[in-house]
Design an enzyme around this catalytic site. Structure first.
Site, PDB file in Angstrom:
ATOM      1  N   ASN A  50      31.333  72.749  40.026  1.00 24.44           N
ATOM      2  CA  ASN A  50      30.476  71.740  41.692  1.00 24.44           C
ATOM      3  C   ASN A  50      29.813  72.698  43.155  1.00 24.44           C
ATOM      4  O   ASN A  50      29.655  71.998  43.086  1.00 24.44           O
ATOM      5  CB  ASN A  50      32.123  71.100  42.129  1.00 24.44           C
ATOM      6  CG  ASN A  50      33.431  71.604  43.298  1.00 24.44           C
ATOM      7  OD1 ASN A  50      33.404  73.166  42.203  1.00 24.44           O
ATOM      8  ND2 ASN A  50      33.628  71.013  43.732  1.00 24.44           N
ATOM      9  N   GLU A  92      42.853  77.833  44.021  1.00 20.38           N
ATOM     10  CA  GLU A  92      42.470  77.070  44.661  1.00 20.38           C
ATOM     11  C   GLU A  92      41.819  75.711  43.989  1.00 20.38           C
ATOM     12  O   GLU A  92      40.985  75.550  43.245  1.00 20.38           O
ATOM     13  CB  GLU A  92      40.914  77.909  45.137  1.00 20.38           C
ATOM     14  CG  GLU A  92      41.296  78.993  46.043  1.00 20.38           C
ATOM     15  CD  GLU A  92      41.812  78.107  47.601  1.00 20.38           C
ATOM     16  OE1 GLU A  92      41.949  77.597  47.547  1.00 20.38           O
ATOM     17  OE2 GLU A  92      42.873  79.454  47.587  1.00 20.38           O
ATOM     18  N   CYS A 110      35.803  70.044  46.595  1.00 16.60           N
ATOM     19  CA  CYS A 110      37.187  69.615  46.640  1.00 16.60           C
ATOM     20  C   CYS A 110      37.425  69.525  48.587  1.00 16.60           C
ATOM     21  O   CYS A 110      38.316  69.283  48.671  1.00 16.60           O
ATOM     22  CB  CYS A 110      37.995  71.422  46.829  1.00 16.60           C
ATOM     23  SG  CYS A 110      36.904  73.066  47.467  1.00 16.60           S
ATOM     24  N   GLU A 148      40.222  82.121  49.987  1.00 10.54           N
ATOM     25  CA  GLU A 148      39.105  83.156  49.464  1.00 10.54           C
ATOM     26  C   GLU A 148      38.012  83.784  50.845  1.00 10.54           C
ATOM     27  O   GLU A 148      38.488  82.625  51.501  1.00 10.54           O
ATOM     28  CB  GLU A 148      38.881  81.682  49.163  1.00 10.54           C
ATOM     29  CG  GLU A 148      38.823  80.782  47.719  1.00 10.54           C
ATOM     30  CD  GLU A 148      38.217  81.982  46.686  1.00 10.54           C
ATOM     31  OE1 GLU A 148      38.327  82.775  46.113  1.00 10.54           O
ATOM     32  OE2 GLU A 148      38.412  80.319  45.879  1.00 10.54           O
TER      33      GLU A 148
HETATM   34  P1  NAP Z   1      38.471  71.767  35.820  1.00 11.30           P
HETATM   35  O1  NAP Z   1      38.730  70.821  34.747  1.00 11.30           O
HETATM   36  O2  NAP Z   1      40.286  72.939  36.109  1.00 11.30           O
HETATM   37  O3  NAP Z   1      37.446  73.477  34.943  1.00 11.30           O
HETATM   38  C1  NAP Z   1      37.987  74.547  36.321  1.00 11.30           C
HETATM   39  C2  NAP Z   1      37.589  75.563  35.228  1.00 11.30           C
HETATM   40  O4  NAP Z   1      38.633  76.315  34.386  1.00 11.30           O
HETATM   41  C3  NAP Z   1      36.792  75.391  33.879  1.00 11.30           C
HETATM   42  O5  NAP Z   1      36.277  76.412  33.780  1.00 11.30           O
HETATM   43  C4  NAP Z   1      37.127  75.243  32.611  1.00 11.30           C
HETATM   44  O6  NAP Z   1      36.673  75.241  31.478  1.00 11.30           O
HETATM   45  C5  NAP Z   1      38.164  76.137  33.165  1.00 11.30           C
HETATM   46  N1  NAP Z   1      39.860  75.560  32.481  1.00 11.30           N
HETATM   47  C6  NAP Z   1      40.082  74.288  31.583  1.00 11.30           C
HETATM   48  N2  NAP Z   1      41.257  74.346  31.188  1.00 11.30           N
HETATM   49  C7  NAP Z   1      41.863  75.636  30.955  1.00 11.30           C
HETATM   50  C8  NAP Z   1      42.745  76.327  30.939  1.00 11.30           C
HETATM   51  N3  NAP Z   1      43.304  75.694  29.929  1.00 11.30           N
HETATM   52  N4  NAP Z   1      42.992  78.001  30.830  1.00 11.30           N
HETATM   53  C9  NAP Z   1      42.438  78.513  31.905  1.00 11.30           C
HETATM   54  N5  NAP Z   1      40.899  78.124  31.884  1.00 11.30           N
HETATM   55  C10 NAP Z   1      40.641  76.142  31.731  1.00 11.30           C
HETATM   56  O7  NAP Z   1      38.229  71.866  36.972  1.00 11.30           O
HETATM   57  P2  NAP Z   1      36.317  71.596  37.110  1.00 11.30           P
HETATM   58  O8  NAP Z   1      36.891  69.895  37.390  1.00 11.30           O
HETATM   59  O9  NAP Z   1      35.550  71.626  36.693  1.00 11.30           O
HETATM   60  O10 NAP Z   1      36.480  70.684  39.061  1.00 11.30           O
HETATM   61  C11 NAP Z   1      37.157  70.441  39.934  1.00 11.30           C
HETATM   62  C12 NAP Z   1      38.155  70.417  40.033  1.00 11.30           C
HETATM   63  O11 NAP Z   1      37.955  71.665  41.294  1.00 11.30           O
HETATM   64  C13 NAP Z   1      38.595  69.229  41.219  1.00 11.30           C
HETATM   65  O12 NAP Z   1      39.762  68.998  41.573  1.00 11.30           O
HETATM   66  C14 NAP Z   1      38.480  70.162  42.933  1.00 11.30           C
HETATM   67  O13 NAP Z   1      39.356  69.992  44.104  1.00 11.30           O
HETATM   68  C15 NAP Z   1      38.721  71.590  42.374  1.00 11.30           C
HETATM   69  N6  NAP Z   1      38.106  72.594  43.426  1.00 11.30           N
HETATM   70  C16 NAP Z   1      38.918  72.978  44.186  1.00 11.30           C
HETATM   71  C17 NAP Z   1      38.658  73.827  45.242  1.00 11.30           C
HETATM   72  C18 NAP Z   1      39.070  74.776  46.053  1.00 11.30           C
HETATM   73  O14 NAP Z   1      38.956  75.581  46.728  1.00 11.30           O
HETATM   74  N7  NAP Z   1      40.028  74.573  46.627  1.00 11.30           N
HETATM   75  C19 NAP Z   1      36.914  74.591  45.012  1.00 11.30           C
HETATM   76  C20 NAP Z   1      36.398  73.403  43.776  1.00 11.30           C
HETATM   77  C21 NAP Z   1      36.922  72.558  43.242  1.00 11.30           C
HETATM   78  P3  NAP Z   1      35.832  74.537  31.077  1.00 11.30           P
HETATM   79  O15 NAP Z   1      34.759  73.688  31.651  1.00 11.30           O
HETATM   80  O16 NAP Z   1      34.991  74.703  29.636  1.00 11.30           O
HETATM   81  O17 NAP Z   1      36.745  73.617  30.733  1.00 11.30           O
END
Ligand code: NAP
Length: 499
Positions: free
Chosen positions: A152, A250, A284, A463
Site C-alpha cells: 500500500n 507495524e 493502515c 518507525e
Molecule cells: P500482508 O499480506 O501481511 O503482506 C505484507 C508482506 O508480507 C508482503 O510482502 C507479503 O508477501 C509478506 N508475507 C506474507 N506472508 C508472509 C509470511 N508468512 N512470512 C513472511 N512474509 C510474508 O499485508 P498486505 O496485504 O501486503 O498489507 C496490508 C496490511 O498492512 C494491512 O493490515 C495494513 O493495516 C498493514 N499496514 C500497516 C502499516 C503500519 O505502519 N502499521 C502500514 C501499512 C500497512 P506477498 O505479497 O508475497 O504475500
C-alpha cells in the site's frame, strides 16, 4: 512486449535460481502487464544474505557521515525521479497520482532526514560515579537486516525501514509485496545509481511463504522489520523467536475519527473524505470508524452521503479521478463480503457493491461505502476491511466515546474534531493509539516523529524519527578508566548517605 525484471543480489541483477517468474498487473486495468519478476525461493535468499554479509564489514566500517553523503545523493536522485516513480506507482498499485507523489515524497523526506543523522547518531555521555573514569553509550550497527513490506506504500515503507537501517551501518535484504515489485526494483536501481555499494542493499522478489519465510528463518539475518497484516506479523514474530531476532512489526488498524457536537462539520467532512476514501481506504491509518455525536449525526450523515456520491472512481493517472482501484480482485471479493455482512448489521447509506460499469470493469474497483447505526461490536466496526468502507457509530457522551474508540484490538491512529480544548487534551490522554490528531483526520504523519501503534497494531517499536535509530542499532556502554588503579563500581565509592 513484457519486461522481465530480476533480483538485485551483490550488485548484480539475477533471475531466480529456479528460473520461475510471476506477473505484476495494473489494478486499474488487468490487461496492462507491469512486468515479469523472479518467483524466488530459499536459495535466492541464501545468496542475497551472503552478499549482504560480505558487504557488511566495509559499509559498517565507513564513517557514518560518509554513509550520510551517499544518502544525500540518493535523496536528490529520488527527488529528480519523483514524477517517474509516482507514475509507476499509480500504474502498479493504483493510488491516484497526487497520493503516489506523496508516497515518493515521504521516501525523499526520510532519505534527507537519515542522511543528516550521519553527522549525529547521538549516543549518551554521563558522568561516572568514580573519579578519573569516563562513561558513554554509543550506537553500533547490528548486521544483516531483513525488510518485508506491503503493497500500500510501495516506496515510502521500504524507505522508512531501509534508510535508518543503512545510516546505522547495517546491510539489507528486502522483499517487496508480490503486488508491487516494480516499485521496489526501480527504487533500488536509483539507490545503486546514487552510490550505495554492491551488496549493501539486495532485493529478492517472490511470495511471502517462500521468500518471506526464508528471510525470517535465516540464521544470519539479525533483524526483521515487517509491515503488513496482523496475522502475518504474529506468524513472523513466532518464527523469528527461534533465532532470537530483533523484530519490528507495524500491523493493522481500525482507526476512528470522533466528530463532537461542536465540531466544524465542513472541516470534519473534508478530513473524513480524505481519511476514509484516500488510497481507496487501503491505508493502515485509514479512518474506518466515524464516531459521531448524536446531536449532529443526521446532518453529518446527510452531508457525507452527498459528498461520497460525487466521488469519481477511475484510473489514478486521470486528472478527474478521486478514488482509484483496490489492489486486486481478491480485495474486491473481501470488501464485498464485508459489505454484505454490513447490510445485516447496520443501515447502508451509500455504495456497498463492486464498481464494474464501463472502463471500471477492466480493473478492481469498489464503490465508496458508508454504513450508519453501526453497533461498536459489529464485525464491520471491529475488523480491518482495508477498503473504501466507513462505519458511522453514533454516541451520546464522552465516557461512551472513549469506550467505543478504545473498544477494538488495534491502536494506530485516532482523531477528534472539537473546539473544546479540554476534550482535545483528554482525547490525547485517553484514546489508545500511537498517533493522535485534533481537528485533522487520521492521516498526516511526518518523517521526523515516531510512527507506529499500540495493542495489536504492533510490538512496541516505532518507525522513522529518532525512534528508528534505536531499532536499527545496538547500544554499547563504554567505560574508560584513566585513574591507573583498580576502581570497583558500587564498592570503591562513598555515597552521601554513608557519610
Ligand atoms: P500482508 O499480506 O501481511 O503482506 C505484507 C508482506 O508480507 C508482503 O510482502 C507479503 O508477501 C509478506 N508475507 C506474507 N506472508 C508472509 C509470511 N508468512 N512470512 C513472511 N512474509 C510474508 O499485508 P498486505 O496485504 O501486503 O498489507 C496490508 C496490511 O498492512 C494491512 O493490515 C495494513 O493495516 C498493514 N499496514 C500497516 C502499516 C503500519 O505502519 N502499521 C502500514 C501499512 C500497512 P506477498 O505479497 O508475497 O504475500
Amino acid at each position: 512486449m513484457t519486461t522481465t525484471y530480476q533480483n538485485l543480489i551483490g550488485g548484480e541483477w539475477k533471475p531466480a535460481a529456479s528460473g520461475a517468474t510471476f506477473t505484476s498487473l495494473s489494478p486499474a486495468n488487468r490487461d496492462e502487464v507491469i512486468g515479469e519478476f523472479p518467483a524466488s525461493g530459499p536459495a535466492d535468499v541464501d545468496d542475497a544474505v551472503a552478499a549482504a554479509g560480505r558487504a557488511y564489514p566495509a559499509w559498517s566500517g565507513m564513517p557514518a557521515p560518509k554513509r550520510g553523503e551517499i544518502l544525500f545523493r540518493v535523496a536528490r536522485l529520488l527527488a529528480e525521479h519523483k514524477e517517474e516513480l509516482s507514475q509507476l506507482m499509480t500504474r502498479e498499485m493504483g493510488k491516484v497520482l497526487s497520493e503516489a507523489r506523496g508516497d515518493v515524497q515521504e521516501a525523499i523526506d526520510v532519505a534527507y532526514y537519515m542522511a543528516g543523522e550521519g553527522r549525529r547518531l547521538f549516543g549518551q555521555t554521563v558522568p561516572s560515579e568514580m573519579p578519573d573514569k569516563f562513561a558513554m553509550a554509543i550506537r553500533r550497527p547490528i548486521g544483516v537486516v531483513g525488510i518485508i513490506t506491503p503493497w500500500n506504500f510501495p516506496i515510502a515503507i521500504p524507505a522508512w525501514k531501509l534508510f535508518p537501517a543503512l545510516i546505522c551501518g547495517n546491510t539489507a535484504v528486502m522483499k517487496p509485496a508480490s503486488d508491487t515489485p516494480a516499485c521496489m526494483v526501480r527504487f533500488v536501481e536509483l539507490l545503486m545509481e546514487g552510490g550505495i555499494p554492491a551488496g549493501v542493499v539486495n532485493v529478492v522478489t517472490g511470495s511471502g511463504g517462500e521468500v518471506g519465510n526464508a528471510i525470517v528463518d535465516h540464521p544470519d539475518v539479525r533483524v526483521i522489520s515487517f509491515t503488513g497484516h496482523t496475522d502475518t506479523g504474529v506468524e513472523i514474530s513466532t518464527r523469528a523467536a527461534k533465532t532470537l531476532k530483533r523484530v519490528s512489526l507495524e500491523l493493522g488498524g481500525k482507526n476512528p475519527i470522533v466528530i463532537w457536537e461542536d465540531a466544524d462539520l465542513d472541516l470534519a467532512l473534508d478530513s473524513v473524505i480524505w481519511s476514509a476514501f484516500g488510497t481507496s481506504g487501503q491505508r493502515c491509518t485509514a479512518a474506518s470508524r466515524l464516531i459521531v455525536h448524536r446531536a449532529v449525526h443526521d446532518d453529518f450523515v446527510h452531508r457525507l452521503r452527498q459528498r461520497v456520491a460525487k466521488l469519481v472512481l477511475g484510473d489514478g493517472l486521470l486528472e478527474e479521478t478521486d478514488v482509484g482501484p483496490v489492489i486486486n480482485e481478491r480485495a474486491v471479493e473481501r470488501i464485498a463480503e464485508y459489505a454484505s455482512i454490513g447490510r445485516d448489521e447496520a443501515d447502508l447509506v451509500i455504495g456497498g457493491e463492486p464498481a464494474r460499469e464501463g472502463a471500471l470493469g477492466r480493473g478492481s474497483f469498489f464503490q465508496p461505502t458508508v454504513f450508519t447505526e453501526v453497533r461498536p461490536d459489529a464485525r464491520i466496526a471491529q475488523e480491518e476491511i482495508f477498503g473504501p468502507v466507513a462505519s458511522v457509530i453514533p454516541v451520546s457522551d464522552w465516557e461512551e466515546t472513549v469506550r467505543v474508540v478504545n473498544g477494538v484490538k488495534y491502536g494506530l491512529s485516532t482523531s477528534l474534531f472539537t473546539n473544546d480544548i479540554n476534550l482535545a487534551f483528554r482525547s490525547i490522554r485517553d484514546f489508545e493509539s500511537g498517533l493522535g490528531y485534533v481537528n485533522h483526520g487520521t492521516i498526516g504523519a511526518e518523517a521526523h516523529l515516531p510512527f507506529g501503534g499500540v495493542k495489536a497494531t504492533g510490538n512496541g517499536h516505532r518507525e522513522v524519527g529518532q525512534a528508528a535509530l534505536d531499532f536499527f542499532s545496538e547500544w554499547k556502554s563504554v567505560y574508560i578508566d584513566y585513574s591507573g588503579k583498580l576502581q570497583r563500581a558500587q564498592i570503591d565509592t562513598t555515597f552521601v548517605d554513608e557519610g
